[in-house]
Enzyme design. Structure first.
Site, PDB file in Angstrom:
ATOM      1  N   SER A 216       0.952  -0.915   0.295  1.00  0.00           N
ATOM      2  CA  SER A 216      -0.410   0.038   0.176  1.00  0.00           C
ATOM      3  C   SER A 216       1.114   1.344   0.361  1.00  0.00           C
ATOM      4  CB  SER A 216      -0.762  -0.136   0.990  1.00  0.00           C
ATOM      5  OG  SER A 216      -1.710   0.899   0.680  1.00  0.00           O
TER       6      SER A 216
ATOM      7  N   HIS B 202      -7.686  -5.484  -1.467  1.00  0.00           N
ATOM      8  CA  HIS B 202      -6.588  -5.018  -0.759  1.00  0.00           C
ATOM      9  C   HIS B 202      -5.816  -5.796  -0.033  1.00  0.00           C
ATOM     10  CE1 HIS B 202      -3.782  -1.592   0.195  1.00  0.00           C
ATOM     11  NE2 HIS B 202      -4.270  -1.634   0.360  1.00  0.00           N
TER      12      HIS B 202
END
Length: 298
Positions: free
Chosen positions: A159, A272
């Site tokens: 991320s 994610h």
């Protein structure tokens, strides 16, 4: 409550409301941990490479079987957020790297939670620029301890940690291998397409891409792709709505066109949160890819 420690993922305890009279009710991983060795993180404060030399909170994990006088490869792990933080919990990925012979370094550079609002906010409008000196200062401080081979440095993160992995290798050739995970590479195309909301970058960068086009360009790792020489493995999930997979695709295509050493692994039907909540098969494969890349180049 459920508690975690650096050497134990979690157990259930009962305690009084003020935290006293703690009693442990479970020993979930006791049988497993009786069969493996773990690396205990050493909590340290290391000087930043920035002008203020501010001490940065960090942890060092030595490899299993560590011997004095031997110099080991190092992997720098960078957290996401950017306003997340590392703490006193168990990290299976870090333990796996230590078990494979790596020194693992993880830090809370500028932008991390837990050290006051000023420390948290100083990455606003300065992604990469404000926090890279903290990371590199920590790396240098660990090298000075004498057990790290400075010619075998690796870097990875997910991320915002993926953003920083991209940023770091676009600004230094010191790392010989990198793994960028669920990353951000182009802030302009990230704006308005992430499920985090359009307001996120307006706060973090300061304005919209059409109001601040040069700032968005300057702070996008993609801008520095021509300077990226480090062998790079890109890991990304196809159903990642926080950092859409086009972020990885843009970086991969440009590096391929530049003739660089780069590989792109796409995980179908994952989000994610692959590393934490993905299908067990894919979570294992992700770790295997990380180990494979670092083994080949470090």
């Amino acid at each position: 409550c459920i508690v975690s420690e650096p050497l134990n993922p979690c157990d259930i305890i009962v305690c009084s409301a003020d935290g006293s009279d703690e009693r442990r009710l479970t020993r979930m991983n006791e049988d497993f941990f009786a069969t493996v060795e773990l690396s205990e993180p050493e909590e340290v404060w290391l000087p930043s490479a920035s002008e203020d030399r501010r001490p940065i909170h960090a942890w060092i994990m030595k490899p299993i079987g560590f011997r004095e006088g031997v110099r080991y490869p190092l992997v720098l792990e960078i957290h996401g957020g950017p306003h997340a933080m590392y703490g006193n919990v168990y990290f299976h990925e870090f333990q796996l790297l230590a078990a494979q012979g790596y020194v693992v370094l993880y830090t809370n550079p500028r932008g991390s939670q837990g050290y006051g609002q000023q420390f948290l906010s100083c990455t606003r409008g300065a992604w990469g620029e404000a926090d890279m000196p903290d990371l590199m200062g920590a790396v240098d401080a660990v090298i000075e301890r004498g057990f790290v081979d400075p010619s075998r440095l690796g870097v990875t993160g997910g991320s915002y940690g993926g953003f920083m992995t991209n940023w770091v290798i676009g600004h230094t050739d010191r790392f010989k291998a990198a793994v960028t995970q669920r990353c951000v590479s182009n802030l302009a195309s990230f704006y308005g397409t992430s499920d985090i909301g359009f307001h996120f970058l307006e706060y973090e960068i300061g304005g919209t891409p059409w109001e601040q086009p040069e700032l968005y360009r300057r702070l996008s790792p993609l801008t520095y792709a021509p300077q990226m020489k480090t062998p790079l493995l890109i890991l990304h999930s196809e159903q990642d709505y926080r950092c859409p997979i086009e972020q990885a695709e843009q970086l991969f295509v440009w590096l391929k066109k530049l003739g660089r050493t780069v590989e792109f692994v796409r995980f179908p039907d994952e989000s994610h949160g692959l590393s934490r909540s993905g299908k067990p098969k894919h979570r294992v494969e992700r770790l295997q890819h990380i180990l494979r890349w670092f083994a080949e180049y470090l």
